[in-house]
Write a protein that holds these residues in place. Structure first.
Motif, PDB file in Angstrom:
ATOM      1  N   ASP A  53      45.896 120.393  58.111  1.00  0.00           N
ATOM      2  CA  ASP A  53      46.783 119.928  59.176  1.00  0.00           C
ATOM      3  C   ASP A  53      47.647 118.781  58.658  1.00  0.00           C
ATOM      4  O   ASP A  53      47.178 117.917  57.918  1.00  0.00           O
ATOM      5  N   THR A  55      50.074 115.426  59.017  1.00  0.00           N
ATOM      6  CA  THR A  55      50.145 114.238  59.869  1.00  0.00           C
ATOM      7  C   THR A  55      51.571 114.005  60.352  1.00  0.00           C
ATOM      8  O   THR A  55      52.532 114.577  59.826  1.00  0.00           O
ATOM      9  N   THR A  59      55.028 114.806  58.292  1.00  0.00           N
ATOM     10  CA  THR A  59      56.047 115.635  58.933  1.00  0.00           C
ATOM     11  C   THR A  59      57.413 114.966  58.868  1.00  0.00           C
ATOM     12  O   THR A  59      58.402 115.580  58.454  1.00  0.00           O
ATOM     13  N   ARG A 112      47.923 110.448  62.587  1.00  0.00           N
ATOM     14  CA  ARG A 112      47.480 111.463  63.541  1.00  0.00           C
ATOM     15  C   ARG A 112      48.113 112.801  63.187  1.00  0.00           C
ATOM     16  O   ARG A 112      49.279 112.873  62.792  1.00  0.00           O
ATOM     17  N   GLU A 113      47.359 113.869  63.363  1.00  0.00           N
ATOM     18  CA  GLU A 113      47.901 115.206  63.108  1.00  0.00           C
ATOM     19  C   GLU A 113      48.979 115.506  64.147  1.00  0.00           C
ATOM     20  O   GLU A 113      48.868 115.125  65.305  1.00  0.00           O
ATOM     21  N   SER A 171      47.212 121.818  66.097  1.00  0.00           N
ATOM     22  CA  SER A 171      47.801 121.088  64.973  1.00  0.00           C
ATOM     23  C   SER A 171      48.582 122.032  64.076  1.00  0.00           C
ATOM     24  O   SER A 171      48.243 123.202  63.921  1.00  0.00           O
ATOM     25  N   THR A 173      49.926 123.130  60.347  1.00  0.00           N
ATOM     26  CA  THR A 173      49.465 123.020  58.959  1.00  0.00           C
ATOM     27  C   THR A 173      50.642 122.705  58.041  1.00  0.00           C
ATOM     28  O   THR A 173      51.807 122.883  58.413  1.00  0.00           O
ATOM     29  N   ARG A 174      50.326 122.272  56.835  1.00  0.00           N
ATOM     30  CA  ARG A 174      51.364 121.972  55.850  1.00  0.00           C
ATOM     31  C   ARG A 174      52.199 123.223  55.544  1.00  0.00           C
ATOM     32  O   ARG A 174      53.412 123.145  55.427  1.00  0.00           O
TER      33      ARG A 174
END
Length: 189
Positions: A53, A55, A59, A112-113, A171, A173-174
């Protein structure tokens, strides 16, 4: 001779990440292209960690690089983002551009995610995606990001899940972040 890096400094590894190596991975091309264009980075252990996930600060940093925002570390209006954070410049720039807001006036919650709904809102603002009256997902209703979720679906950036949901509270994901950024970037070129 190093098996990953070859015999000299001029040779780079064939694959930039040890966990993104197969063209069969749905995110493979997006990750490779965004890495090659210097928009994303991995970790010191040569992994990308696509299923981890992402953050809020990661992001905004990825968005900042794609949008060519000023990433120079500097003070930010949020008390939980220190000037020395790698993300401070991108966060400050994204606030200045009206792309992001904090969790509150004083807090950004950088570690935080990020949830999928918030990422959709950032994406809509960052790429100035037009509104739509269409509703694309059975689970997106009157939340503050509902319009953004439907707008990015209308633009062809996000498809959601086979069951007709977007799962906006889940959440991101990358790999998912890189996919939506890659699609949006390519649509704007």
């Amino acid at each position: 001779m190093d098996p990953s890096f070859g015999a000299g400094l001029a040779q780079a590894p064939e694959e930039p990440f040890t966990d993104v190596t197969s063209p069969g991975q749905w995110f493979y091309e997006d990750v490779r292209n965004m890495y090659t264009d210097d928009y994303i980075t991995g970790f010191r252990d040569a992994t990308f960690r696509p299923n981890v996930d992402v953050t809020r600060e990661e992001t905004v940093t990825f968005f900042g690089r794609v949008l060519d925002l000023d990433g120079t570390k500097r003070p930010v209006s949020f008390s939980d983002v220190e000037e020395g954070f790698y993300s401070s410049g991108y966060i400050a720039s994204a606030v200045e551009e009206g792309i992001i807001v904090g969790m509150t006036e004083e807090r950004f919650a950088p570690k935080r995610e990020i949830i999928r709904g918030d990422a959709a809102l950032i994406l809509k603002r960052a790429f100035d995606i037009p509104d739509t009256d269409e509703e694309y997902f059975s689970d997106v209703e009157e939340e503050y990001y509902a319009g953004a979720v439907n707008a990015i679906a209308s633009a062809g950036i996000a498809e959601g899940y086979p069951d007709g949901t977007f799962r906006q509270e889940q959440s991101l994901t990358r790999a998912e972040l890189v996919r939506i950024l890659s699609v949006a970037k390519n649509m704007n070129n």
